[in-house]
Design a protein around this motif. Structure first.
Motif, PDB file in Angstrom:
ATOM      1  N   VAL A 115       8.804   4.140 -17.646  1.00  0.00           N
ATOM      2  CA  VAL A 115       8.909   5.486 -18.195  1.00  0.00           C
ATOM      3  C   VAL A 115       8.227   5.608 -19.558  1.00  0.00           C
ATOM      4  N   SER A 116       8.399   4.607 -20.435  1.00  0.00           N
ATOM      5  CA  SER A 116       7.797   4.719 -21.770  1.00  0.00           C
ATOM      6  C   SER A 116       6.277   4.816 -21.674  1.00  0.00           C
ATOM      7  N   ARG A 117       5.671   4.103 -20.723  1.00  0.00           N
ATOM      8  CA  ARG A 117       4.220   4.168 -20.554  1.00  0.00           C
ATOM      9  C   ARG A 117       3.815   5.512 -19.977  1.00  0.00           C
ATOM     10  N   LEU A 118       4.598   6.019 -19.027  1.00  0.00           N
ATOM     11  CA  LEU A 118       4.278   7.308 -18.429  1.00  0.00           C
ATOM     12  C   LEU A 118       4.397   8.440 -19.436  1.00  0.00           C
ATOM     13  N   LEU A 119       5.397   8.368 -20.314  1.00  0.00           N
ATOM     14  CA  LEU A 119       5.606   9.423 -21.301  1.00  0.00           C
ATOM     15  C   LEU A 119       4.578   9.372 -22.419  1.00  0.00           C
ATOM     16  N   SER A 120       4.270   8.186 -22.910  1.00  0.00           N
ATOM     17  CA  SER A 120       3.377   8.092 -24.067  1.00  0.00           C
ATOM     18  C   SER A 120       1.930   7.840 -23.676  1.00  0.00           C
ATOM     19  N   GLY A 121       1.696   7.368 -22.473  1.00  0.00           N
ATOM     20  CA  GLY A 121       0.335   6.998 -22.089  1.00  0.00           C
ATOM     21  C   GLY A 121      -0.067   5.749 -22.827  1.00  0.00           C
ATOM     22  N   SER A 122      -1.232   5.258 -22.554  1.00  0.00           N
ATOM     23  CA  SER A 122      -1.697   4.051 -23.199  1.00  0.00           C
ATOM     24  C   SER A 122      -3.034   4.323 -23.862  1.00  0.00           C
ATOM     25  N   VAL A 123      -3.068   4.147 -25.176  1.00  0.00           N
ATOM     26  CA  VAL A 123      -4.321   4.302 -25.906  1.00  0.00           C
ATOM     27  C   VAL A 123      -5.349   3.328 -25.343  1.00  0.00           C
ATOM     28  N   THR A 124      -4.934   2.083 -25.158  1.00  0.00           N
ATOM     29  CA  THR A 124      -5.844   1.068 -24.649  1.00  0.00           C
ATOM     30  C   THR A 124      -6.398   1.463 -23.282  1.00  0.00           C
ATOM     31  N   GLU A 125      -5.516   1.919 -22.418  1.00  0.00           N
ATOM     32  CA  GLU A 125      -5.952   2.325 -21.076  1.00  0.00           C
ATOM     33  C   GLU A 125      -6.971   3.457 -21.148  1.00  0.00           C
ATOM     34  N   ARG A 126      -6.747   4.401 -22.032  1.00  0.00           N
ATOM     35  CA  ARG A 126      -7.680   5.533 -22.165  1.00  0.00           C
ATOM     36  C   ARG A 126      -9.025   5.080 -22.737  1.00  0.00           C
ATOM     37  N   VAL A 127      -8.997   4.140 -23.663  1.00  0.00           N
ATOM     38  CA  VAL A 127     -10.246   3.608 -24.200  1.00  0.00           C
ATOM     39  C   VAL A 127     -11.011   2.898 -23.097  1.00  0.00           C
ATOM     40  N   VAL A 128     -10.324   2.045 -22.345  1.00  0.00           N
ATOM     41  CA  VAL A 128     -10.976   1.310 -21.251  1.00  0.00           C
ATOM     42  C   VAL A 128     -11.590   2.283 -20.254  1.00  0.00           C
ATOM     43  N   ARG A 129     -10.841   3.296 -19.895  1.00  0.00           N
ATOM     44  CA  ARG A 129     -11.294   4.243 -18.885  1.00  0.00           C
ATOM     45  C   ARG A 129     -12.504   5.064 -19.327  1.00  0.00           C
ATOM     46  N   ASN A 130     -12.606   5.331 -20.620  1.00  0.00           N
ATOM     47  CA  ASN A 130     -13.651   6.237 -21.102  1.00  0.00           C
ATOM     48  C   ASN A 130     -14.781   5.578 -21.886  1.00  0.00           C
ATOM     49  N   ALA A 131     -14.683   4.293 -22.137  1.00  0.00           N
ATOM     50  CA  ALA A 131     -15.691   3.608 -22.949  1.00  0.00           C
ATOM     51  C   ALA A 131     -16.990   3.410 -22.177  1.00  0.00           C
ATOM     52  N   ASP A 132     -18.098   3.469 -22.922  1.00  0.00           N
ATOM     53  CA  ASP A 132     -19.401   3.197 -22.322  1.00  0.00           C
ATOM     54  C   ASP A 132     -19.954   1.856 -22.809  1.00  0.00           C
ATOM     55  N   ARG A 133     -19.056   1.011 -23.283  1.00  0.00           N
ATOM     56  CA  ARG A 133     -19.412  -0.335 -23.748  1.00  0.00           C
ATOM     57  C   ARG A 133     -18.257  -1.260 -23.341  1.00  0.00           C
ATOM     58  N   PRO A 134     -18.433  -2.557 -23.395  1.00  0.00           N
ATOM     59  CA  PRO A 134     -17.356  -3.474 -23.009  1.00  0.00           C
ATOM     60  C   PRO A 134     -16.114  -3.318 -23.896  1.00  0.00           C
ATOM     61  N   VAL A 135     -14.952  -3.421 -23.268  1.00  0.00           N
ATOM     62  CA  VAL A 135     -13.675  -3.407 -23.958  1.00  0.00           C
ATOM     63  C   VAL A 135     -12.894  -4.626 -23.486  1.00  0.00           C
ATOM     64  N   LEU A 136     -12.523  -5.471 -24.433  1.00  0.00           N
ATOM     65  CA  LEU A 136     -11.694  -6.628 -24.104  1.00  0.00           C
ATOM     66  C   LEU A 136     -10.263  -6.285 -24.486  1.00  0.00           C
ATOM     67  N   VAL A 137      -9.350  -6.445 -23.537  1.00  0.00           N
ATOM     68  CA  VAL A 137      -7.944  -6.138 -23.774  1.00  0.00           C
ATOM     69  C   VAL A 137      -7.157  -7.439 -23.855  1.00  0.00           C
ATOM     70  N   ALA A 138      -6.469  -7.613 -24.962  1.00  0.00           N
ATOM     71  CA  ALA A 138      -5.655  -8.807 -25.170  1.00  0.00           C
ATOM     72  C   ALA A 138      -4.187  -8.421 -25.095  1.00  0.00           C
ATOM     73  N   ARG A 139      -3.451  -9.166 -24.317  1.00  0.00           N
ATOM     74  CA  ARG A 139      -2.025  -8.920 -24.187  1.00  0.00           C
ATOM     75  C   ARG A 139      -1.277  -9.838 -25.130  1.00  0.00           C
ATOM     76  N   ARG A 140      -0.295  -9.292 -25.802  1.00  0.00           N
ATOM     77  CA  ARG A 140       0.554 -10.099 -26.675  1.00  0.00           C
ATOM     78  C   ARG A 140       1.300 -11.114 -25.815  1.00  0.00           C
ATOM     79  N   THR A 141       1.319 -12.360 -26.263  1.00  0.00           N
ATOM     80  CA  THR A 141       1.909 -13.423 -25.441  1.00  0.00           C
ATOM     81  C   THR A 141       3.394 -13.615 -25.678  1.00  0.00           C
ATOM     82  N   SER A 142       3.943 -13.105 -26.761  1.00  0.00           N
ATOM     83  CA  SER A 142       5.392 -13.281 -26.971  1.00  0.00           C
ATOM     84  C   SER A 142       6.072 -12.006 -27.321  1.00  0.00           C
TER      85      SER A 142
END
Length: 142
Positions: A115-142
């Protein structure tokens, strides 16, 4: 391969994964690091009504966030540029990437689900979806 790496940050622990990966890649290619903090328009609107104290604390937090990235870049012998903007985060990140001519965007995901993702959306996801250059996404490990 990469001459300029954009590392958007909000100063959070979750964003540190993107900062670390961004600095690692910039060091590998001796690239300029671009540290960007975007004050969300909704946050800025609530600050304006609350007076200077809130605005100065947000500005101070933004300055600390980008200066932390710049200092870490400097520790690695890398050049860094910092920028603080206000607006819709994913749009400002994409606009800055175009304006600065960065080759790669490296950012973290906060790892929200459900729900929190659906309500707030994801900045990272929107950047990935709309970027015209490579985007590397790093997930926090802890």
């Amino acid at each position: 391969m990469y001459d300029a790496v954009l590392v958007p940050t909000d100063g959070s622990d979750a964003a540190s994964a993107g900062v670390t990966h961004g600095l690692d890649l910039a060091a590998e290619f001796d690239a300029v690091v671009h540290a960007l903090y975007v004050v969300p328009e909704s946050e800025r609107a609530s600050i304006v009504g609350s007076g200077d104290v809130g605005e100065s604390s947000v500005a101070a937090a933004a300055e600390r966030a980008v200066e932390t990235v710049a200092a870490a870049a400097d520790d690695r012998g890398l050049d860094a540029e910092t920028e603080i903007r206000s607006g819709t985060p994913h749009r400002e990140i994409l606009d800055y990437a175009d304006e600065a001519g960065v080759d790669l965007v490296v950012m973290a995901t906060h790892g929200r689900t459900g729900v929190s993702r659906l309500l707030s959306g994801s900045v990272t996801e929107r950047v990935v979806r709309n970027a015209d250059r490579p985007v590397l996404v790093a997930r926090r490990t802890s």
